[in-house]
Design an enzyme around this catalytic site. Sequence first.
Site, PDB file in Angstrom:
ATOM      1  N   LYS A  19     -17.764  -2.407   5.264  1.00 22.64           N
ATOM      2  CA  LYS A  19     -18.482  -2.450   3.981  1.00 22.64           C
ATOM      3  C   LYS A  19     -17.792  -3.498   3.114  1.00 22.64           C
ATOM      4  CE  LYS A  19     -15.742   1.495   2.319  1.00 22.64           C
ATOM      5  NZ  LYS A  19     -15.806   2.874   1.772  1.00 22.64           N
ATOM      6  N   THR A  62     -18.874   5.679   5.406  1.00 25.91           N
ATOM      7  CA  THR A  62     -19.463   5.646   4.078  1.00 25.91           C
ATOM      8  C   THR A  62     -20.943   5.976   4.221  1.00 25.91           C
ATOM      9  OG1 THR A  62     -17.870   3.997   3.340  1.00 25.91           O
ATOM     10  CG2 THR A  62     -19.907   4.170   2.076  1.00 25.91           C
ATOM     11  N   LYS A  95       0.850  -1.194   0.000  1.00 24.03           N
ATOM     12  CA  LYS A  95       0.000   0.000   0.000  1.00 24.03           C
ATOM     13  C   LYS A  95       0.881   1.237   0.000  1.00 24.03           C
ATOM     14  CE  LYS A  95      -3.993   1.971   2.438  1.00 24.03           C
ATOM     15  NZ  LYS A  95      -4.991   1.744   3.508  1.00 24.03           N
ATOM     16  N   ASP A 126      -7.980  -2.274   5.542  1.00 18.40           N
ATOM     17  CA  ASP A 126      -8.118  -0.810   5.547  1.00 18.40           C
ATOM     18  C   ASP A 126      -8.588  -0.282   6.898  1.00 18.40           C
ATOM     19  OD1 ASP A 126      -8.304   1.866   4.986  1.00 18.40           O
ATOM     20  OD2 ASP A 126      -9.318   1.594   3.073  1.00 18.40           O
ATOM     21  N   ASN A 181     -14.094  -3.241   2.001  1.00 13.79           N
ATOM     22  CA  ASN A 181     -13.017  -3.423   2.980  1.00 13.79           C
ATOM     23  C   ASN A 181     -12.923  -4.857   3.487  1.00 13.79           C
ATOM     24  OD1 ASN A 181     -12.209  -0.781   2.780  1.00 13.79           O
ATOM     25  ND2 ASN A 181     -13.381  -0.082   4.552  1.00 13.79           N
ATOM     26  N   ASP A 194     -15.613   1.513   9.530  1.00 12.38           N
ATOM     27  CA  ASP A 194     -15.744   1.606   8.066  1.00 12.38           C
ATOM     28  C   ASP A 194     -16.045   0.243   7.454  1.00 12.38           C
ATOM     29  OD1 ASP A 194     -15.901   3.057   5.720  1.00 12.38           O
ATOM     30  OD2 ASP A 194     -13.779   2.855   5.258  1.00 12.38           O
TER      31      ASP A 194
END
Length: 692
Positions: free
Chosen positions: A510, A545, A414, A526, A513, A508
């Site tokens: 979702k 989000t 990353k 993430d 991820n 986060d």
Amino acid sequence: MDVSSDSLNLTDILEKSQEEGMDRQLRLARLQMEKQYLQSMELKNNQQHTCEEQEHSRTHEDDMVRQSRGQQIVPEPLPNITDIQVPRFPKSSRAFRQIVKAIKANEVLKRLGEEQLDTVVESFTLAQYGKGDTVIHEGSEGTTMYIIAEGQLFVTQRGQPLRSLSTGDVFGELAILYNCKRTATVTATTDVKLWEIDRQTYRTIVTQKHKQKRQAILGFLKEAHTLNGLSDTQLSRIIDSMEECKFHPGDVIVQEGDEGKSFFIILKGEVQVTKETNGRQEQIRIMRAGEHFGELALIRNICRTATCTALGDVTCITMSKEDFEETVPVDTVELPMVDLLDIEALNLTGRKRISFPDRSNVASAPLRLQDLVPVRYSEGKYVGQPVTLGTGGFGRVELVSWGPGKPVEYFALKKIRKTHVVHTRQEEHVKMERQALLLSHSPFIVRLYETFRDSRYVYMALEFCEGGELWTKLREAKYFTEEVTIFCTACVVEALEYLHSNRIVYRDLKPENLMMDKHGYVKLVDFGFAKLLLKGEKTYSFCGTPEYLAPEILLNEGHDFAVDFWMLGILIFELLVGRPPFCSSDPRKIYSRILDGEIYFPTYVSEAACSIILKLCRNRPGRRLGNTRNGIRGIKKHRWFHKIKWEKLAAQQLSAPTAWLIKKGSPYVNFKRYSMDMSAEEEEFSGWDEDF
């Protein structure tokens, strides 16, 4: 017909249908409600709530929603609210009423409490613009919301006319919630006067008021004899389960002789307490703000010994006996705390490493950036170019391997652009991502092997999950079977249990991820929004989000681990249906629907799935499954998971039903292909990344 009442009726049915024999009746009831609901929506086709989320057939519109996602909201560091003086500007009664009316008509702002509303209104300033002036430029970063005091404006998007605005209209309101780009241009067509308020002022007011109110309620709870001995953390959970209710003059709040089922704290107004004596009501006392009544109903089955009546308009917060029993005792098992000194060591030196289990096929020598070489596409139009696994505002994730002469092993590298981090003020969040990953030793969380830095990027050498991104697989499959969804969700539950036990809230969740390894097991990736929270602590960042935001984030009430359970419920719905329960191309509509709390299920979703989603997505965080007395064990014991053998899952001894989703071939076959990044990144030397 009131749609919200249908939603409540459906909730009641789901909560009561614990026996298997109720399944057929439940489905018939749901079908009838669906029919009634669709009829009501047809009658309301000129109103705002007519978007794709209420459709139950798999239409082209649903496919369009499934392919898109609201723009991720990055947490913005705000100044300490105690250091900010909220400005106040005197207003005429006419101006005050005009602003209040506009706020109460707005779907995003109408839920402000009375104590917040007055202060927000007082903080608006008046600005003037001439005919032809541009108030908002499309694409610019917004910080201000406007209410039109006088005059008219016109809205355009990409050069195309949209609508006109006139006195009393609100525009630009998303800018006071979080940092976002303007989606349209607003130009004055006459001389105009606008009421304005900026994000820092608004969020300071709302956050201050919520903190003050919460602290006051905590003080009231400590005065209740029944609650003596409970810790601040337990009392905080009780506050999270309580709801606000209003009574009009003459309303009987508690009737003498009735069965006691609720506990009340008076926030505003006066309550008369009377007792029947010789056939007539005799006043005992008058109770005022801060006093409470009905607390014995929480622990004993008793009848009310007096009648409580509202003398004027009264506002209370209340908690039922059922919710109290679900909440207390809060912690049946003491969870281990993260060593804060260890966190500090990571902050100061950046050299401390926590050992991971042995990596197969990897030499004992440490990873070095210069030893990692890009893997290149061997076929297709990008042949010879480096393989990119994903992109985003932060930078890119590239597939790399050991250099020549080393064992074959792949890593996901990353690359985070340092200039972007500084520009968006995300230094602390990037550091927190690194710390959270270093502290994580779970097979359901991606491993971080090493971090590096140079003048342009900070790098994270992560475990390569060759099964690919769950979001990509979901788009390909349209929606998942219940078996696949249960397995994916169970992996996420294991990851959340591990994080929460170490006081890390994820924030986060979702499909984007979630990654799959080569066996089909799901891993959380993430950690840019992860945060370390102490017991009983709340945080006030606005991040996540749009379709997954919990109500307490939208309301700036302060949030904790309960937001992860809300997001888990949204995730289950999306995996089963192919779209989130709250979706729209307009974020304002998403937020309004989240706060309304109406989840409407397609008929093919099972009763058990409906039940767990509704229990996870309860509006009050203290009532959510996973955040009650039994903790995350309550989720694991839910009947939707009855086929999951949790011990075997934790040991990764189950055969993953997701395996069929994984394609065979080159190591990058399960990933979307990206062209090479040819842009030149600027150098950055501020030194914030010394720990990397």
